[in-house]
Design an enzyme around this catalytic site. Structure first.
Site, mmCIF file in Angstrom:
data_model
loop_
_atom_site.group_PDB
_atom_site.id
_atom_site.type_symbol
_atom_site.label_atom_id
_atom_site.label_comp_id
_atom_site.label_asym_id
_atom_site.label_seq_id
_atom_site.Cartn_x
_atom_site.Cartn_y
_atom_site.Cartn_z
ATOM 1 N N ASP A 1 58.656 39.366 26.204
ATOM 2 C CA ASP A 1 58.028 39.086 27.494
ATOM 3 C C ASP A 1 57.498 40.435 27.969
ATOM 4 O O ASP A 1 58.288 41.352 28.253
ATOM 5 C CB ASP A 1 59.070 38.522 28.462
ATOM 6 N N SER B 1 38.627 41.991 32.685
ATOM 7 C CA SER B 1 37.804 40.805 32.941
ATOM 8 C C SER B 1 36.593 41.239 33.731
ATOM 9 O O SER B 1 36.633 42.245 34.448
ATOM 10 C CB SER B 1 38.597 39.786 33.762
ATOM 11 N N TYR C 1 44.054 37.556 41.055
ATOM 12 C CA TYR C 1 43.774 37.710 39.620
ATOM 13 C C TYR C 1 42.716 38.803 39.441
ATOM 14 O O TYR C 1 42.879 39.726 38.651
ATOM 15 C CB TYR C 1 43.287 36.389 38.998
ATOM 16 N N LYS D 1 43.029 42.602 37.600
ATOM 17 C CA LYS D 1 42.167 43.088 36.519
ATOM 18 C C LYS D 1 41.443 44.371 36.942
ATOM 19 O O LYS D 1 41.154 45.234 36.100
ATOM 20 C CB LYS D 1 41.182 41.994 36.093
HETATM 21 N N1 LIG Z 1 39.948 32.998 29.075
HETATM 22 C C1 LIG Z 1 39.129 33.646 29.902
HETATM 23 O O1 LIG Z 1 38.179 33.079 30.490
HETATM 24 C C2 LIG Z 1 39.326 35.117 30.136
HETATM 25 C C3 LIG Z 1 38.282 35.842 30.752
HETATM 26 C C4 LIG Z 1 38.468 37.206 30.996
HETATM 27 C C5 LIG Z 1 39.642 37.831 30.621
HETATM 28 N N2 LIG Z 1 40.640 37.092 30.024
HETATM 29 C C6 LIG Z 1 41.879 37.803 29.663
HETATM 30 O O2 LIG Z 1 42.074 37.703 28.265
HETATM 31 C C7 LIG Z 1 43.467 37.771 27.962
HETATM 32 C C8 LIG Z 1 43.867 36.623 27.037
HETATM 33 O O3 LIG Z 1 43.606 35.406 27.711
HETATM 34 P P1 LIG Z 1 43.471 33.992 26.969
HETATM 35 O O4 LIG Z 1 42.347 33.297 27.630
HETATM 36 O O5 LIG Z 1 43.472 34.165 25.504
HETATM 37 O O6 LIG Z 1 44.835 33.291 27.446
HETATM 38 P P2 LIG Z 1 45.790 32.227 26.708
HETATM 39 O O7 LIG Z 1 46.591 31.618 27.804
HETATM 40 O O8 LIG Z 1 44.996 31.352 25.811
HETATM 41 O O9 LIG Z 1 46.733 33.142 25.789
HETATM 42 C C9 LIG Z 1 47.586 34.086 26.359
HETATM 43 C C10 LIG Z 1 48.637 34.517 25.351
HETATM 44 O O10 LIG Z 1 49.473 35.485 26.004
HETATM 45 C C11 LIG Z 1 50.841 35.088 25.889
HETATM 46 N N3 LIG Z 1 51.562 35.542 27.088
HETATM 47 C C12 LIG Z 1 51.334 35.194 28.376
HETATM 48 N N4 LIG Z 1 52.241 35.766 29.184
HETATM 49 C C13 LIG Z 1 53.054 36.523 28.398
HETATM 50 C C14 LIG Z 1 54.188 37.349 28.645
HETATM 51 N N5 LIG Z 1 54.684 37.518 29.871
HETATM 52 N N6 LIG Z 1 54.766 37.974 27.585
HETATM 53 C C15 LIG Z 1 54.284 37.804 26.330
HETATM 54 N N7 LIG Z 1 53.227 37.010 26.033
HETATM 55 C C16 LIG Z 1 52.623 36.383 27.058
HETATM 56 C C17 LIG Z 1 50.796 33.562 25.765
HETATM 57 O O11 LIG Z 1 51.987 33.051 25.170
HETATM 58 C C18 LIG Z 1 49.548 33.375 24.906
HETATM 59 O O12 LIG Z 1 49.850 33.493 23.525
HETATM 60 C C19 LIG Z 1 44.182 37.768 29.316
HETATM 61 O O13 LIG Z 1 44.504 39.095 29.676
HETATM 62 C C20 LIG Z 1 43.136 37.192 30.252
HETATM 63 O O14 LIG Z 1 43.334 37.579 31.590
HETATM 64 C C21 LIG Z 1 40.501 35.769 29.771
#
Ligand SMILES: NC(=O)c1ccc[n+]([C@@H]2O[C@H](COP(=O)([O-])OP(=O)(O)OC[C@H]3O[C@@H](n4cnc5c(N)ncnc54)[C@H](O)[C@@H]3O)[C@@H](O)[C@H]2O)c1
Length: 271
Positions: A76, A158, A171, A175
């Site tokens: 975590d 982001s 959020y 970021k």
């Molecule tokens: N999806 C979008 O539109 C988007 C846009 C901009 C930035 N992001 C950023 O990209 C990154 C990845 O996002 P995503 O869309 O792939 O999300 P997702 O929810 O698909 O995957 C997130 C992963 O992180 C793991 N995770 C979450 N909290 C955790 C913790 N406390 N400890 C360990 N593992 C943890 C989850 O188990 C999962 O495997 C994030 O930082 C998110 O903020 C996403």
């Protein structure tokens, strides 16, 4: 020379041959795509995730389909003890770390800032920001103390850090903290050979995306509508592959003079 990577047909040019990489949240979504991309270019991958089932699935697939060294550590990222465990596993399995991708992140459902719960606020800051604080005192320390010190750190920020909109205020601001800390960390640790960069995607169709656009449907039509809603000049959303390609470049020696920057992967949304 191109190296074939077997079953999935990926072709690697070994841009990360011999490098050791840690990807947090590598069990799905963007983190999974990053892990696959770095592995396909020859890096050994350590996935740290609190979703053991998904993390192990990706590790098995990297070993089987790409044939790279891949390991999983349950963690975590909000907890210091778990970062200490990540570092011991990295030390034991790889002996060093060249690449850290702070990707694990979370959000809450877009809503009026009058109703966001304190619990949601705390969680967003713990997962998105405190995780990076912990990574500095554990992984950065390891990168500084290892033989041939240094490394490349990529923090997944982001476009919301740079062009924030309402309903996701905390959020967005978490970021912004990621992007700001990335710059200051690049300044502080440049002399020790650590580069730090942030990658800023716009909407990526993953599980998390439904928080940003609650009505989002991950279909061709749904993605087209979302791209219109976000007014993206290139007319589509960010793909996990777009993010992974940018991370690959930042992780590799091709970007050896690039540090302290936000790299927007947003099809021109932030213009
Ligand atoms: N999806 C979008 O539109 C988007 C846009 C901009 C930035 N992001 C950023 O990209 C990154 C990845 O996002 P995503 O869309 O792939 O999300 P997702 O929810 O698909 O995957 C997130 C992963 O992180 C793991 N995770 C979450 N909290 C955790 C913790 N406390 N400890 C360990 N593992 C943890 C989850 O188990 C999962 O495997 C994030 O930082 C998110 O903020 C996403």
């Amino acid at each position: 020379m191109a190296i074939s990577n077997g079953a999935n047909g990926n072709t690697s040019h070994g841009r990360l041959q011999g490098k050791k990489a840690l990807v947090t949240g590598g069990g799905m979504g963007i983190g999974e795509a990053i892990s696959r991309k770095l592995a396909s270019e020859g890096a050994s991958i350590l996935i740290a995730d609190f979703n053991e089932k998904e993390g192990t699935r990706v590790v098995n697939s990297l070993r089987g389909e790409i044939g790279t060294q891949a390991e999983f550590v349950f963690a975590d990222v909000t907890k210091r003890a778990d970062w200490d465990r990540i570092v011991s596993v990295a030390q034991e399995k790889f002996g060093r770390l060249d690449i850290l991708v702070n990707n694990a992140g979370t959000a809450y459902e877009a809503q009026s800032s009058l109703t966001v719960s304190e619990e949601a606020f705390d969680k967003v800051y713990a997962v998105n920001v405190k995780s990076i604080f912990h990574s500095v005192q554990t992984v950065f320390r390891m990168m500084i103390e290892q033989p041939s010190p240094g490394g490349s750190v990529v923090n997944i920020s982001s476009i919301a850090a740079l062009r924030p909109r309402g309903k996701l205020v905390w959020y967005n601001s978490s970021k912004a903290a990621v992007s700001n800390a990335t710059k200051a960390l690049a300044h502080e640790f440049g002399p020790q050979g650590i580069r730090c960069n942030a990658v800023c995607p716009v909407l990526v169709p993953t599980q998390l995306a439904n928080n940003f656009v609650p009505t989002f449907e991950n279909t061709e039509e749904g993605r087209r509508k979302a791209a219109e809603l976000f007014q993206i000049p290139l007319g589509r959303l960010t793909t996990t592959e777009d993010v992974a390609n940018t991370v690959l470049w930042l992780a590799s020696d091709e970007s050896s003079f690039i540090t302290g920057m936000d790299h927007n992967v947003d099809g021109g949304r932030s213009i």
